[in-house]
Design a protein around this motif. Sequence first.
Motif, PDB file in Angstrom:
ATOM      1  N   THR A  51       6.322   0.577   7.819  1.00  0.00           N
ATOM      2  CA  THR A  51       4.971   0.036   8.007  1.00  0.00           C
ATOM      3  C   THR A  51       4.002   1.123   8.457  1.00  0.00           C
ATOM      4  N   LEU A  52       4.487   1.965   9.390  1.00  0.00           N
ATOM      5  CA  LEU A  52       3.645   3.072   9.864  1.00  0.00           C
ATOM      6  C   LEU A  52       3.270   3.983   8.701  1.00  0.00           C
ATOM      7  N   PHE A  53       4.253   4.379   7.897  1.00  0.00           N
ATOM      8  CA  PHE A  53       3.987   5.278   6.773  1.00  0.00           C
ATOM      9  C   PHE A  53       2.980   4.659   5.808  1.00  0.00           C
ATOM     10  N   SER A  54       3.117   3.369   5.528  1.00  0.00           N
ATOM     11  CA  SER A  54       2.114   2.801   4.607  1.00  0.00           C
ATOM     12  C   SER A  54       0.739   2.755   5.238  1.00  0.00           C
ATOM     13  N   SER A  55       0.674   2.559   6.551  1.00  0.00           N
ATOM     14  CA  SER A  55      -0.654   2.561   7.178  1.00  0.00           C
ATOM     15  C   SER A  55      -1.279   3.956   7.128  1.00  0.00           C
ATOM     16  N   LEU A  56      -0.449   4.991   7.282  1.00  0.00           N
ATOM     17  CA  LEU A  56      -0.983   6.361   7.219  1.00  0.00           C
ATOM     18  C   LEU A  56      -1.475   6.679   5.815  1.00  0.00           C
ATOM     19  N   THR A  57      -0.651   6.369   4.792  1.00  0.00           N
ATOM     20  CA  THR A  57      -1.072   6.699   3.430  1.00  0.00           C
ATOM     21  C   THR A  57      -2.285   5.876   3.023  1.00  0.00           C
ATOM     22  N   SER A  58      -2.322   4.630   3.467  1.00  0.00           N
ATOM     23  CA  SER A  58      -3.467   3.818   3.063  1.00  0.00           C
ATOM     24  C   SER A  58      -4.748   4.309   3.754  1.00  0.00           C
ATOM     25  N   GLU A  59      -4.637   4.747   4.999  1.00  0.00           N
ATOM     26  CA  GLU A  59      -5.816   5.266   5.690  1.00  0.00           C
ATOM     27  C   GLU A  59      -6.267   6.598   5.067  1.00  0.00           C
ATOM     28  N   ALA A  60      -5.284   7.405   4.648  1.00  0.00           N
ATOM     29  CA  ALA A  60      -5.629   8.697   4.043  1.00  0.00           C
ATOM     30  C   ALA A  60      -6.340   8.530   2.703  1.00  0.00           C
ATOM     31  N   SER A  61      -6.135   7.393   2.062  1.00  0.00           N
ATOM     32  CA  SER A  61      -6.820   7.162   0.790  1.00  0.00           C
ATOM     33  C   SER A  61      -8.253   6.691   1.018  1.00  0.00           C
TER      34      SER A  61
END
Length: 292
Positions: A51-61
């Motif tokens: 979940t953390l990783f998807s939040s990071l990648t989604s924020e980076a986009s």
Amino acid sequence: MASYLKYVMPFIFFITFNFSAIRAQGLSYQYQVCSPNKFTPNSTFQTHLTTLFSSLTSEASNNVQFFNNTITGTNSSYTVYGLFMCRGDIPSDMCNHCVGNGTQRLSTHADCTLSKAAVVYYDECIVRYSNRSFFSTLTMLAGYALWNPTNMTNQESFKTLLYDTMNKTADEAAHFPTGSKKFATRETSIDIFQKLYCLAQCTQDLSPVDCRSCLDSLINFDLPNCCAGSQGGRVYYPNCIIRFEIYPFFRSLSTAPTPSPAGLVPPANSGGELCLILYASIISMAELRFEL
Ligand SMILES: *[C@@H]1O[C@H](CO)[C@@H](O)[C@H](O)[C@H]1NC(C)=O
Ligand SMILES: *[C@@H]1O[C@H](CO)[C@@H](O)[C@H](O)[C@H]1NC(C)=O
Ligand SMILES: *[C@@H]1O[C@H](CO)[C@@H](O)[C@H](O)[C@H]1NC(C)=O
Ligand SMILES: *[C@@H]1O[C@H](CO)[C@@H](O)[C@H](O)[C@H]1NC(C)=O
Ligand SMILES: *[C@@H]1O[C@H](CO)[C@@H](O)[C@H](O)[C@H]1NC(C)=O
Ligand SMILES: *[C@@H]1O[C@H](CO)[C@@H](O)[C@H](O)[C@H]1NC(C)=O
Ligand SMILES: *[C@@H]1O[C@H](CO)[C@@H](O)[C@H](O)[C@H]1NC(C)=O
């Protein structure tokens, strides 16, 4: 904090960078440190990390250059803390690409998968997570340095100029208030033919004082040991980074929004390839494995 080099077993190897390959791919992986403390496969911790990783990648986009997040478990041993920081001059599409590649690497690389804590460095970004809270906390572990083995000819005057310029760059990067982007670059003339380019950046969760002290440690402790007389060097830690070269390697923030990649290419006399040496402190990595 600054004593680990006493114990450094030089851990030296060579990397050949093919700059045209880097430019084509657009991403320059540097180094990773992953905790040997592992979590249980398919555990709640793993779900939270995903979940953390998807939040990071989604924020980076989302055109964001720094982001920290916490996935809280009902049991605190399942809480995961993480962040990413992109280098201050990196365009948002490359930041996005870098964070995506970093999270994928941390979740799939044999040394990192199931690690309770890890950090990965690219020239373009840093991605880090841990089972402990580390926000707003200065870490002088897991450092990494890379330098050009070619020395400057006029070592002493070059070092004076380098320390002076790096200090000014660090002062500028650190003066921004807590929570804002802490990034600065400078260029200065070495002589009528050559210029020195310097970059400094801290994670923006740091206070100005912690940022300056992080950069201070890199400049006054690591730089003399790895890089100071070289034609180029970079030192990366989880909370701050510095780099210098005698060619322009950063993008200008004040001019064109889409800078020419031509400005980032090293001079022709490098033959398109540079041989660089990596050193890593075994002790600092060992400590890191425990602490990160
Ligand atoms: C974890 O889940 C995956 C996919 O659901 C499964 O293939 C694997 O065997 C599981 N591992 C453990 C240790 O339960
Ligand atoms: C991000 O870091 C700040 C500074 O330490 C902290 O106050 C905040 O709670 C963190 N945010 C999340 C979502 O963890
Ligand atoms: C939290 O999880 C750990 C590991 O599974 C367990 O040992 C501990 O008892 C749990 N604590 C609580 C308050 O449930
Ligand atoms: C994080 O993991 C380490 C290593 O397993 C453990 O010693 C430590 O207690 C954990 N910290 C928290 C806050 O769960
Ligand atoms: C990450 O970069 C590596 C090479 O550096 C590449 O092989 C891989 O496909 C990239 N992954 C993503 C998701 O971009
Ligand atoms: C560069 O200078 C360092 C420190 O003075 C020295 O150890 C090293 O051998 C020199 N490298 C070359 C290629 O001359
Ligand atoms: C750089 O700054 C440090 C303190 O932050 C100081 O000790 C050092 O002398 C300075 N070096 C130069 C060349 O200004």
